[in-house]
Structure formats: structure tokens, C-alpha cells
Write an enzyme that holds these catalytic residues in place. Structure first.
Site, mmCIF file in Angstrom:
data_model
loop_
_atom_site.group_PDB
_atom_site.id
_atom_site.type_symbol
_atom_site.label_atom_id
_atom_site.label_comp_id
_atom_site.label_asym_id
_atom_site.label_seq_id
_atom_site.Cartn_x
_atom_site.Cartn_y
_atom_site.Cartn_z
ATOM 1 N N ASP A 10 -35.262 2.304 36.366
ATOM 2 C CA ASP A 10 -33.805 2.274 36.306
ATOM 3 C C ASP A 10 -33.325 1.643 37.614
ATOM 4 O OD1 ASP A 10 -31.119 2.977 35.511
ATOM 5 O OD2 ASP A 10 -31.262 4.651 36.914
ATOM 6 N N ASP A 12 -29.604 1.950 39.330
ATOM 7 C CA ASP A 12 -28.747 2.813 40.146
ATOM 8 C C ASP A 12 -29.344 4.211 40.261
ATOM 9 O OD1 ASP A 12 -26.315 1.006 40.449
ATOM 10 O OD2 ASP A 12 -26.544 1.053 38.280
#
Length: 225
Positions: A10, A12
Site C-alpha cells: 500500500d 499511504d
């Protein structure tokens, strides 16, 4: 011990501490309504939820028309200010260098749209070393749907079972498991409050990027002579 031949992250709250700029755009919207700024420390736990999640948490109740104006204002500001104070987490450059040394391809699967994601990847100087990027608008589905993770595995040319998907939000774990990858739950990111219960029971636990070096390195050598 299951072999790891590829890694997906991922963005953020996993590779990138982007809360300062995301909350900065929220505060820009608040300023337009003569509201005082909110501290990053207070709002960072909403950073993985995107513009809508941040606005719902950081703005007063409104009608749909007003909320849409806020959303557009947020996105316009963020597009111009997405890498002012954001930075890779400590330990991430060393983690990515380890992957390079071990010849392990890696990529990003994010729900952030492509027009916002690619400039950040370029600003962080990841574009020259990354193998694939799947954004929130690459497909019709986004996490927790498994399709983006499945596509990223195909782009890495690695079977899903030999891929580790690393994320700080429960949607990352759900998407990875549904796609058939190994999963690692990140507890230094923004969504750690939701990383509890049965859904994360079989996931590796990561409290610092350095933990991933220790988890991945021995697993990338499984089966090697």
C-alpha cells in the site's frame, strides 16, 4: 516458511507518511469556511480513507452539494501540494534496497487515483525502481476487492501465493487474502486501530519497516541451494 518472490505495498501509511500533506489539504478546505486548522496528529488516523474520509472526519455536517464542493477543493489543493511535507518512512529506503539486492520485484497497490499517485511516486524517486503500480482507478474495482492485487501479481509475473502484500488498513489485508497472497499488517501506519481479530490472525505483524527486512530476507532464500 513460505517463499517470497515478490512484494506489494500500500502507499499511504505503509511506504509513505503522507498525513501532513493530506491534513494540510483538509485544513485548506477548513480555511475556506473560516474554521481553525486541525492538528496532523489528531487527523492522521483518517489519512488512509482519502479525501472523503478526511472531510467526513474534519468538516461539519453538510448537504451533498456543499460536500462535493469541499471534495473538489481538497483534491485541487492536494494535487498541487501532495509532496510538500510527505516523506518515505524511516527504514523504507533500506527495505527497498534489500529487495533490489535480492532481485525481488515490488510494486504499489493503492486506492489513490492515478493522477495523484504517479506524481508522488516520481517526487519520491520511486519511479525508476518500481516494477508496477495499480491505482484506485486502474480497474473498476479497488481494495478490498482482490482484482487490483491480482493484476499487480500478474504485472510482477509472480504467483499470488509467493507474493507478500503489505498494508496498514484492513482493506489491504482483505484484498491480499482474497487474492491469495501472503499478508503483512502494518502497525506504524494510519489504520492500525482496525487491524484486529480473525482477519489479521494469519498476517505477519510489522511495527517498523526494518521488521520487513527481517521477515522477507530469509523467506526469499527458501528453496535456494
Amino acid at each position: 516458511m513460505t517463499r517470497i518472490e515478490g512484494v506489494l505495498f500500500d502507499l499511504d501509511g505503509t511506504l509513505l507518511d503522507s498525513a501532513p500533506d493530506l491534513v494540510g489539504s483538509l485544513n485548506w478546505v477548513r480555511e475556506t469556511e473560516n474554521l481553525p486548522p486541525l492538528p496532523v496528529a489528531q487527523m492522521s488516523r483518517h489519512a488512509s480513507k482519502g479525501a472523503v474520509g478526511l472531510l467526513k472526519a474534519g468538516m461539519p455536517e453538510s448537504n451533498a452539494e456543499c460536500f462535493e464542493i469541499w471534495r473538489k477543493t481538497f483534491l485541487e489543493h492536494y494535487a498541487e501540494n501532495s509532496f510538500r511535507h510527505s516523506r518515505l518512512y524511516d527504514g523504507v529506503p533500506e527495505l527497498l534496497e534489500m529487495l533490489r539486492q535480492e532481485n525481488i520485484p515490488w510494486g504499489i497497490v493503492t486506492n489513490k487515483i492515478e493522477s495523484l499517485t504517479l506524481p508522488i511516486i516520481q517526487a519520491a524517486e520511486l519511479d525508476r525502481i518500481i516494477s508496477c503500480v495499480v491505482c484506485g482507478d486502474t480497474l473498476n474495482e479497488s481494495k478490498p476487492h482482490p482484482a487490483p492485487v491480482q493484476l499487480a501479481c500478474e504485472m510482477l509475473a509472480v504467483q499470488a501465493g509467493a507474493v507478500l502484500f503489505v498494508g496498514d488498513d484492513i482493506r489491504d489485508i482483505q484484498a491480499g487474502k482474497a487474492a491469495g497472497t501472503q499478508t503483512a499488517a502494518v502497525y506504524y501506519g494510519y489504520g492500525s486501530e482496525g487491524l484486529t481479530g480473525e482477519e489479521v490472525r494469519d498476517s505477519m505483524r510489522v511495527h517498523h519497516p526494518n521488521d520487513l527486512v527481517d521477515l522477507i530476507r530469509p523467506r526469499c532464500k527458501v528453496g535456494n541451494q
